[in-house]
Design an enzyme around this catalytic site. Sequence first.
Site, PDB file in Angstrom:
ATOM      1  CG  ASP A 194      -1.750   1.198   1.387  1.00  0.00           C
ATOM      2  OD1 ASP A 194      -2.361   1.597   0.382  1.00  0.00           O
ATOM      3  OD2 ASP A 194      -1.790   1.778   2.489  1.00  0.00           O
TER       4      ASP A 194
ATOM      5  CG  ASP B 109      -1.814   7.602   0.358  1.00  0.00           C
ATOM      6  OD1 ASP B 109      -1.165   8.651   0.293  1.00  0.00           O
ATOM      7  OD2 ASP B 109      -2.449   7.131  -0.609  1.00  0.00           O
TER       8      ASP B 109
END
Length: 444
Positions: free
Chosen positions: A229, A231
């Site tokens: 991922d 953020d």
Amino acid sequence: QIPAGSAPTFPPLRLGVMAEDAGAKPGIAMKVVLGTTSKWRRKLFTTHFPECPAEFMAPDIDEKAIRREEPEDLTIAIACAKADALVPRLAGREVLLVCMDQVTVCNGEIREKPVDEAQAREYLASYSQGHGARCVSGMVVHNTRTGRRVTGVDIASVFYRPFPDSKIDEMVKNPEIMDAAGAFIIEDLEDYQDRLEGTMESVEGLPVEPLRSMLLRAAAPVATHVLFDMDGLLLDTETCYTVAQQEILSRFGKTFTWELMAKMMGRKALEAVEIMIDELELRGRISAEEFLAEREKLLDKLFPEAKLMPGVDRLVRHLHKCGVPIAVATSSHRRHFDVKTGRHQELFGLMHHIVTGDMVTKSKPDPEIFQVAAKRFEGGDALDPARVLVFEDAPNGVQAARAAGMQVCHVPDPNLEEASRGGSHGEVRSLEDFKPEEWGLPAF
């Protein structure tokens, strides 16, 4: 370190199952051997892991010969020594060997089993004076088939109200107290308990949910591909979102809280803002589209300054150097991705590919983005999802990875409540603490 906590908001994974969602492939079901003489651990394991019929073995080691300054290091060292002593006795058998050790820390002192009644009384008197008992459990799970070994530390603390000397007299008459770390048996002081930080099972010496994750990790196949991922995991962009959103919400007298942020994490922009508007009762005062347009202008100024999260540079470069295929699967749309990563183009250039939120139709916790990202690896159509390791910071992302049948390492924000954790194959405080070898990847 795997922190103690409450049961997760979604069903915990069962041993032998890589994911519980429809269509998920089964993992590796293996017999469990619990290397302990503790009747409490045996009872707890039987109660909480009914799907895992276990046998018990007593490790024969001299625990006093193993010394470390820190309680976390000490319990892991003793647990590993127990496993080392039992592995030869399990030659030719394919099992998951579980070994543990626990000490109690009070007033900065590491307390193991009391050496005599006088020491037991001394320990108990300190708890009666309000000094907390910090229970530190070191855990080891060793897969005898693959040689894969995973370790973890769990911490839970219990505090008591004052109890009379007569209670101490009563407790020291119980011979079992001499086998209890810190010289207290939790049931005997139940009426005097003031507060508990962590879980009761952790205090009793068998942290259930952390152990469940470790069993899954040890039983899982070796990870061959990695998805990140972005953020809050690779880049510290969550701060940018918080600053921008609070600036807008201040006009309406609203506060952007961590709890609200957790509900929005991992979702596409429009969906996330719709959730925020409903939660803050702003419907009719500002539309999601208007909010996004205003936020976009603020974020364009903030994103270019986004910094790498701790441990990211080291891990990404290590995996790339070792030839492990790596990629990014982020809910951010492409334009935001380009703005956020502008200062880090060389590092992100090491990724095999990037999948952004505008390349899929569904948001996490739907598994689509991870499924699409996995297929883009060379030979991705034939890639077993159980051999893909996903790094996630958001509970929605953990659920998405599970639904995709992949392994997942959770790197939660420290503010994330315990009730929203769980269900992953492992949890670390930051990528600095990640141990690649415990997932079958090349060690640093």
